[in-house]
Design an enzyme around this catalytic site. Structure first.
Site, PDB file in Angstrom:
ATOM      1  CG  ASN A  42      -1.847  -1.164   1.173  1.00 18.80           C
ATOM      2  OD1 ASN A  42      -2.540  -1.456   0.235  1.00 18.80           O
ATOM      3  ND2 ASN A  42      -1.720  -2.033   1.926  1.00 18.80           N
ATOM      4  CB  THR A  43       3.485   1.809  -2.049  1.00 26.31           C
ATOM      5  OG1 THR A  43       3.790   0.978  -1.103  1.00 26.31           O
ATOM      6  CG2 THR A  43       4.702   3.239  -1.899  1.00 26.31           C
ATOM      7  CB  THR A  44       0.999   6.625  -3.441  1.00 30.20           C
ATOM      8  OG1 THR A  44       0.266   7.157  -4.939  1.00 30.20           O
ATOM      9  CG2 THR A  44       1.679   7.969  -3.085  1.00 30.20           C
TER      10      THR A  44
END
Length: 570
Positions: A369-371
């Site tokens: 869960n990163t961007t």
């Protein structure tokens, strides 16, 4: 190789879901349309790619609260107008009170050892590491931007104060994490109004975050790292039994690093160095695969997928043994990057059978869960950056006075003492982030990256193969079905996206792979391709709310006036 050529050899054929964007003056590709719009706003104001990228990151901290925030960490790979590359390492570090034996692992076997009793390293204040995102963003802007911090932060402040429409993607993320979010009254009030998860289309307003951002726009990063905002974060941590202190925030330091470099079929590949495993192990895997004719084997065939799976297992075996914070562990970067070492590993691959792999270098986990964003301007600047609060909604609580969600980066350390990834005060986390830039004849060819935790660098590598070996369009390359495994055993499991061809799946099973079909592998890729005529092409894939916005046009020609009623002038 033409697009038609790759389809004629493919074991898997697909049609892209999204369409690319083009521009001449700049391109912004992020995983949310409002963040891309914030970056494009900076370009329209006359800012450069660094201004646009940092504006987009601040905006993402508002519209992707599950992915990224000021209390997270990440890496930014910059190419400047003069052709130089630099990596700003804002990864999180262990607080001064951290100890190698501070958690009780549920198992002594890797990777299960990353799980601890009571999830103490994954949820709540005991999981929070020292953040570095704000330091990296402000340093990038100060060193290489052209607009004031207040201007660059204005879109994010506006989005937090006025609110924005929740996308189905964000709504689903809230639903997935709802059980943990419900345990904290402040974050529940924001994301679970009335006890139910936010629905798509609802308006999310975070007034406290707007005030926090406005304070930073006025006072700079010192407001958090040594100032009043940091004192509030530290007090909240102490109240909850955490170990993050005001001194930790005050003493946090940004690291500036040189990119690692390699080559693949004459294309130069540049990526982040350790403590990121992305750059080193992408180049390592490409070095091994360079000995095979992947174009002839075809995209998505059992033969080509098998080779990718085997090099993934090799890379993960070496990563677990030796890739960590170089200030604490002597990472054998030169050996991992060498063509000779790649030849040694390649010689052991059985092209018809899956096998187990151990490390080939001496021994000294991550969230999806990163961007990510990729931004470029017409003058040659590129910002390719991956930032995160680690797990979905980080530590899953809110600092109510500030509207901030802390990271849970302590979950990435090995809770067992005496390992490469063991906990030590001041040690940086090891990440799979892979903001990559590829050059042809010294000029940018493509810049790309994505979220996805451990799956990041494998997915980034596959996109490069799609472009270089299979001749896909940029949109096809970022959307193509992916595979992933970290082994270490022969059978896998090998994660495959369900759209992989059925004949390819059968062939992989015959080779000894145990397949785990999934709706998607890793997250939304953001990429920019640089055309020879100066055009910029941007593409984002279907695995997130990714949006590409290109800036074309320009100012009027010199001497042009508005003469609707005046007599024609000579």
């Amino acid at each position: 190789m033409t697009t038609q050529d790759w389809r004629s050899r493919a074991g898997t054929v697909f049609a892209p879901t999204k369409r690319p964007a083009t521009g001449s003056r700049g391109m912004v590709v992020t995983n949310h349309p409002l963040a891309s719009a914030a970056g494009a706003e900076m370009l329209a104001e006359g800012g450069n790619a660094i201004d646009a990228g940092i504006a987009a990151l601040f905006a993402l901290s508002v519209v992707e609260p599950m992915m990224v925030g000021l209390l997270g960490g990440g890496m930014a790979h910059l190419r400047l107008a003069d052709g130089t590359h630099t990596v700003l390492d804002g990864l999180s570090t262990v607080p001064a009170a951290g100890r190698a034996d501070m958690y009780a692992p549920v198992s002594q076997d890797w990777p299960a050892a990353l799980e601890t009793v009571g999830r103490a390293n994954a949820v709540g204040a005991t999981s929070v590491a020292v953040p570095g995102n704000l330091l990296a963003w402000c340093a990038a802007l100060e060193r290489h931007g052209s607009l004031p911090l207040a201007d660059v932060m204005a879109p994010a402040i506006r989005l937090a104060a006025r609110g924005f429409a929740v996308t189905p993607y964000l709504a689903e993320c809230v639903t997935e994490a709802a059980a943990d979010l419900a345990r904290d009254a402040a974050i529940a009030a924001l994301l679970l109004p009335g006890g139910a998860p936010l629905r798509a289309g609802a308006r999310l307003v975070n007034g406290a975050l707007a005030e926090t951002l406005a304070t930073i726009a006025r006072d700079g990063p010192g407001a958090l790292h040594g100032g009043a905002l940091g004192a509030i974060v530290a007090a909240d941590s102490e109240r909850r039994g955490g170990m993050l202190t005001a001194a930790d925030l005050r003493d946090a330091r940004l690291a500036t690093r040189d990119a690692v470099r390699g080559s693949y079929r004459g294309i130069e590949i540049l990526g982040p160095p350790p403590p990121s495993s992305g750059g080193v192990h992408v180049i390592q895997m490409l070095n091994i695969l360079e000995g095979y004719d992947l174009q002839h084997l075809g995209y998505g065939t059992a033969a080509s997928c098998h080779l990718i799976a085997e090099v993934l297992k090799i890379a993960f075996a070496d990563r677990a043994a030796a890739t960590a914070d170089p200030d604490f562990v002597a990472v054998p970067v030169a050996r991992l990057l060498s063509k000779a070492y790649a030849a040694e590993r390649r010689a052991r691959i059985d092209p018809g059978r899956a096998q187990a792999w151990g490390a080939g270098v001496p021994a000294v986990g991550e969230s999806p869960n990163t961007t990510h964003l990729t931004v470029a301007d017409a003058d040659g600047r590129i910002l390719c950056a991956t930032h995160t609060i680690n797990s979905l909604f980080g530590a899953r609580f809110l600092v109510p006075e500030l509207g901030l969600i802390p990271n849970n980066y302590m979950a990435l350390f090995d809770p067992r003492p005496d390992h490469a990834l063991s906990i030590a005060p001041g040690k940086r986390i090891t990440t799979s982030q892979a903001p990559l830039i590829a050059l042809r004849d010294g000029k940018p060819l493509v810049a790309l990256g994505l979220p996805g935790g451990l799956r990041i660098f494998g997915a980034a590598m596959q996109a490069l193969i799609n472009l270089i070996d299979h001749g896909m369009s940029l949109q096809e390359a970022v959307e193509a079905p992916r595979i992933w495994t970290q082994g270490p055993g022969a059978a896998g499991p090998l994660e495959i996206e369900t759209c992989l061809g059925s004949a390819s799946q059968a062939g992989l099973r015959e080779m000894g792979h145990t397949l785990t079909p999934l709706p998607h592998v890793a997250g939304g890729m953001c990429a920019i391709r640089f055309q020879d005529d100066g055009r910029l092409e941007g593409a984002a894939c279907w695995r997130a709310d990714g949006t590409a916005i290109g800036l074309g046009g320009g100012l009027a020609r010199d001497g042009v006036r508005f003469w609707p009623d005046a007599a024609r002038r000579a």
